[in-house]
Design a protein around this motif. Structure first.
Motif, PDB file in Angstrom:
ATOM      1  N   HIS A  53     -19.588 -16.436 -24.219  1.00  0.00           N
ATOM      2  CA  HIS A  53     -19.316 -16.693 -25.605  1.00  0.00           C
ATOM      3  C   HIS A  53     -20.685 -16.049 -26.173  1.00  0.00           C
ATOM      4  N   ARG A  54     -21.641 -15.892 -25.422  1.00  0.00           N
ATOM      5  CA  ARG A  54     -23.007 -15.659 -26.196  1.00  0.00           C
ATOM      6  C   ARG A  54     -23.890 -14.358 -25.337  1.00  0.00           C
ATOM      7  N   ALA A  55     -22.657 -13.462 -24.960  1.00  0.00           N
ATOM      8  CA  ALA A  55     -23.219 -12.393 -24.023  1.00  0.00           C
ATOM      9  C   ALA A  55     -24.424 -11.692 -24.583  1.00  0.00           C
ATOM     10  N   HIS A  56     -24.309 -11.357 -25.865  1.00  0.00           N
ATOM     11  CA  HIS A  56     -25.485 -10.291 -26.233  1.00  0.00           C
ATOM     12  C   HIS A  56     -26.698 -11.014 -26.417  1.00  0.00           C
ATOM     13  N   ASP A  57     -26.641 -12.360 -26.846  1.00  0.00           N
ATOM     14  CA  ASP A  57     -27.847 -12.836 -26.874  1.00  0.00           C
ATOM     15  C   ASP A  57     -28.660 -13.176 -25.353  1.00  0.00           C
ATOM     16  N   ARG A  58     -27.720 -13.574 -24.401  1.00  0.00           N
ATOM     17  CA  ARG A  58     -27.970 -13.803 -23.072  1.00  0.00           C
ATOM     18  C   ARG A  58     -28.743 -12.641 -22.346  1.00  0.00           C
ATOM     19  N   ILE A  59     -28.240 -11.562 -22.554  1.00  0.00           N
ATOM     20  CA  ILE A  59     -28.621 -10.153 -22.108  1.00  0.00           C
ATOM     21  C   ILE A  59     -29.918 -10.125 -22.700  1.00  0.00           C
ATOM     22  N   THR A  60     -30.264 -10.180 -23.924  1.00  0.00           N
ATOM     23  CA  THR A  60     -31.560 -10.252 -24.664  1.00  0.00           C
ATOM     24  C   THR A  60     -32.610 -11.082 -23.922  1.00  0.00           C
ATOM     25  N   GLU A  61     -32.209 -12.482 -23.733  1.00  0.00           N
ATOM     26  CA  GLU A  61     -32.986 -13.218 -23.299  1.00  0.00           C
ATOM     27  C   GLU A  61     -33.733 -12.680 -21.783  1.00  0.00           C
ATOM     28  N   VAL A  62     -32.611 -12.260 -20.985  1.00  0.00           N
ATOM     29  CA  VAL A  62     -32.939 -11.856 -19.391  1.00  0.00           C
ATOM     30  C   VAL A  62     -33.924 -10.752 -19.809  1.00  0.00           C
ATOM     31  N   LEU A  63     -33.429  -9.611 -20.679  1.00  0.00           N
ATOM     32  CA  LEU A  63     -34.120  -8.533 -20.735  1.00  0.00           C
ATOM     33  C   LEU A  63     -35.644  -8.979 -21.106  1.00  0.00           C
ATOM     34  N   ASN A  64     -35.885  -9.613 -22.176  1.00  0.00           N
ATOM     35  CA  ASN A  64     -37.151 -10.032 -22.774  1.00  0.00           C
ATOM     36  C   ASN A  64     -37.981 -10.924 -21.712  1.00  0.00           C
ATOM     37  N   GLY A  65     -37.033 -11.836 -21.158  1.00  0.00           N
ATOM     38  CA  GLY A  65     -37.921 -12.949 -20.535  1.00  0.00           C
ATOM     39  C   GLY A  65     -38.399 -12.466 -19.020  1.00  0.00           C
ATOM     40  N   CYS A  66     -37.656 -11.666 -18.216  1.00  0.00           N
ATOM     41  CA  CYS A  66     -38.185 -11.285 -17.051  1.00  0.00           C
ATOM     42  C   CYS A  66     -37.959 -10.086 -16.577  1.00  0.00           C
TER      43      CYS A  66
END
Length: 502
Positions: A53-66
């Protein structure tokens, strides 16, 4: 012996949950806070279900965070859905420009986006080059800008203003995103098919083809994460998201095919592509009429979704930033010499609107209409980030995440700041396409970029100068989980007509 076999069976039942638990515990000890859990056998599949339900934001969190901008997604072991996600500009520059020949759209892309047929988005090599050359010839033709501004202003005068006046007079809230979808759809149909479906009118008619452009974007995202054998089974059974795609395909065909003959008259847009068909010697399985249908559909996709999506997010952002709204209005007054009275302006005049251009760039940076791009190398490759890709590996470039990467845009990357696009000299600051990939990057940069900016400036200026737009309080606004980054529940607003004589 039977008892012994049963004994081993029960031991396995006891040990399996413990094995899963310890694997998960070990994974958690090694991973960073934002990193998804890599489950035994299932990979990141639970993560996908929990965050779709928040795929694009979750992808961004993963790419930026780890991931440092690049991260490997692990699918279930049996699914062949492992893929590498990246928002690293050096990787984007490598894939889209420096090593462009090794990254065609390829057969996997064409399977996922089979609804686009053999149009410019799916084409590779010689067919793509001829498509692009023909489209460029069309857009750079001496008469094109005059035709574009005539189409835009006629639709504004006969469809947009009367409808917005009524909404303003009745003081009702309405979905501005739907208005932009209809406006863009009518415009691109007029340009490509020389036909105005009049979807933007008081009646707000339901036109299946117009609605299909929005519907189709979500199932196409599902195809990126659902194993191919699964979505092909769904298509064969004609159920779920695949049924939606089939219904959309039917709506496109029923709308476009009957208008191809009329659209292929001398000098028309679609008529130019008859020579493309003959020059590329299309195989016998694709008829001329099918080729022209696919060509029209691709052009309509580009013309409807880029402008309508960008305008939706622009008005959402400007409504929350009164200073930006004031600066846009001051620029319109000064550069177009409006003197408290609205007038239509030319494509040439639109180039004077520097701040409005910058505001559109900010909207595109934060909410690129095409949220991600799918690539696969023909030959083995090593990305600048050090990640190795075997042939046909799945590489997903998150354009959405690029604009929200602090390493690329600074600590204020989540803020709406049109000023970041303006040089000290007062001109628009150029950013390379691998840093600002809203119109794709490299040789496949969108050929309609200038056309899109002209149209968006005309529409945005017309609405902002004539109406004060207010967001409906309490209406949720978030990104839709689809290939096209629309607002999930639309953009509900109320209008008040501006009285410049007060």
């Amino acid at each position: 012996m039977a008892i012994l076999e049963n004994y081993h069976y029960y031991i396995l039942l006891i040990l399996l949950p413990l094995l899963v638990y310890f694997c998960r515990l070990a994974d958690r000890r090694q991973k960073k806070p934002m990193e998804p859990t890599n489950w035994p056998l299932l990979g990141f599949l639970p993560e996908v279900f929990l965050n779709f339900h928040r795929a694009h934001d979750r992808i961004t969190e993963v790419l930026n965070g780890c991931g440092g901008g690049t991260y490997t997604f692990r699918g279930p072991w049996f699914s062949d859905t492992d893929m590498l996600f990246t928002s690293d500009p050096t990787n984007i520059h490598h894939v889209f420009s420096r090593n462009f020949a090794n990254y065609p759209k390829g057969p996997e892309f064409r399977k996922i986006f089979d609804i686009l047929g053999v149009g410019i988005f799916s084409a590779d090599f010689h067919l793509w080059e001829i498509h692009r050359k023909t489209t460029m010839a069309l857009l750079t033709h001496a008469d094109f800008n005059a035709r574009l501004q005539k189409t835009v202003w006629e639709k504004a005068e006969t469809g947009l203003f009367p409808l917005l006046d009524r909404f303003s007079l009745d003081e009702v809230d309405f979905d501005l995103q739907d208005v932009f979808h209809r406006f863009s759809f009518d415009n691109i149909c007029k340009i490509v098919l020389d036909y105005d479906p009049c979807s933007l009118s008081f009646e707000m008619p339901h036109i299946p083809c117009e609605k299909a452009f929005s519907v189709v974007a979500e199932p196409l995202l599902y195809r990126h994460v659902i194993p191919q054998r699964i979505w092909k089974l769904l298509r064969w059974l004609n159920i779920g998201s695949e049924r939606k795609l089939l219904e959309c395909s039917k709506a496109f065909s029923e709308f476009i095919y009957p208008r191809i003959d009329a659209a292929c008259n001398d000098g028309s847009v679609l008529g130019l592509f008859e020579d493309v068909y003959r020059e590329t010697r299309m195989d016998s399985s694709t008829s001329l009429v099918d080729f022209l249908k696919d060509t029209a559909l691709n052009l309509m996709f580009a013309g409807r979704d880029t402008t309508s999506t960008c305008l939706t997010w622009l008005f959402w952002l400007v409504a929350q930033n009164p200073t930006s709204e004031r600066r846009i209005l001051e620029e319109l007054e000064a550069e177009l010499c409006l003197q408290k009275k609205w007038r239509f302006f030319t494509a040439e005049d639109s180039h004077k609107l520097v701040y409005l251009h910058a505001a559109l760039c900010e909207s595109l940076r934060l909410f690129p209409p095409v949220a991600l791009e799918h690539k696969a190398p023909v030959l083995p490759d090593i990305l600048p980030s050090g990640h190795q890709l075997p042939p046909n590996a799945k590489l997903i470039i998150s354009f959405y995440s690029v604009g929200r990467n602090e390493r690329v845009w600074g600590k204020d990357c989540l803020e709406f700041k049109p000023e970041r696009w303006i040089c000290p000299s007062g001109k628009i600051k150029h950013e390379p396409s691998y840093k600002f990939p809203a119109f794709n990057a490299g040789p496949r940069t969108c050929v309609g970029k200038d056309m899109a900016f002209v149209q968006m400036k005309m529409v945005a200026a017309a609405i902002l100068y004539n109406y004060h737009v207010r967001l409906v309080e309490g209406h949720p606004v978030s990104t839709r989980d689809s290939i096209i980054l629309q607002a999930k529940d639309g953009l509900k607003v109320k209008l008040r007509k501006r009285n410049w004589n007060d």
